[in-house]
Design a protein around this motif. Structure first.
Motif, short mmCIF file in Angstrom:
data_model
loop_
_atom_site.label_atom_id
_atom_site.label_comp_id
_atom_site.label_asym_id
_atom_site.label_seq_id
_atom_site.Cartn_x
_atom_site.Cartn_y
_atom_site.Cartn_z
N VAL A 39 21.25 -17.70 -8.03
CA VAL A 39 20.45 -17.79 -6.81
C VAL A 39 21.26 -18.51 -5.76
CG1 VAL A 39 18.29 -18.63 -5.82
CG2 VAL A 39 18.33 -17.84 -8.19
N CYS A 88 13.13 -7.40 1.86
CA CYS A 88 12.74 -8.22 0.72
C CYS A 88 12.02 -7.36 -0.32
CB CYS A 88 11.83 -9.34 1.20
SG CYS A 88 11.14 -10.35 -0.13
N TRP A 108 15.87 -11.98 -0.71
CA TRP A 108 14.44 -12.26 -0.79
C TRP A 108 14.05 -13.30 0.25
CZ3 TRP A 108 11.08 -11.01 -5.12
CH2 TRP A 108 11.70 -10.30 -6.15
N TRP A 146 10.56 -15.11 -3.33
CA TRP A 146 11.33 -15.42 -4.54
C TRP A 146 10.58 -16.44 -5.40
CZ3 TRP A 146 14.75 -13.75 -7.77
CH2 TRP A 146 15.35 -14.65 -8.68
N ARG A 162 7.67 -14.73 -7.26
CA ARG A 162 7.97 -13.45 -7.92
C ARG A 162 7.28 -13.27 -9.25
NH1 ARG A 162 11.72 -16.95 -8.79
NH2 ARG A 162 12.83 -17.08 -10.77
#
Length: 88
Positions: free
Chosen positions: A19, A33, A61, A66, A69
């Motif tokens: 990430v 996104c 995202w 994120w 999610r």
């Protein structure tokens, strides 16, 4: 890809993700996104994430998308700037 801090995260399913948090000043393109199917406009801070061993699945995202999610489904799948956006 410059302009962010990179870390490894493990999701609720036990999958590992790279990430990278992108600053607004380093964000110069429009992306879509996969969490909400809305555009991430240039200069918008956001997250780029990919499965640890699949950098070709890298997706941009919105940060809240994120973070949420695991509680929502992936939407869309429409191409943005020649890249197909899809879920994992």
């Amino acid at each position: 890809m410059a302009g962010g801090f990179e870390a490894t995260e493990i999701d609720a399913a036990g999958d590992e993700w790279k990430v990278r948090r992108i600053t607004g000043s380093s964000s110069t393109k429009t992306y879509r996104c996969p969490g909400c199917d809305h555009e991430i406009r240039p200069a918008t801070p956001h997250v780029v994430a990919w499965p640890i061993e699949a950098v070709d699945q890298r997706r941009h995202w919105h940060t809240p998308c994120w973070q949420a999610r695991s509680r929502r489904s992936v939407r869309g799948g429409r191409p943005v700037q020649g890249r197909r956006v899809s879920g994992r």
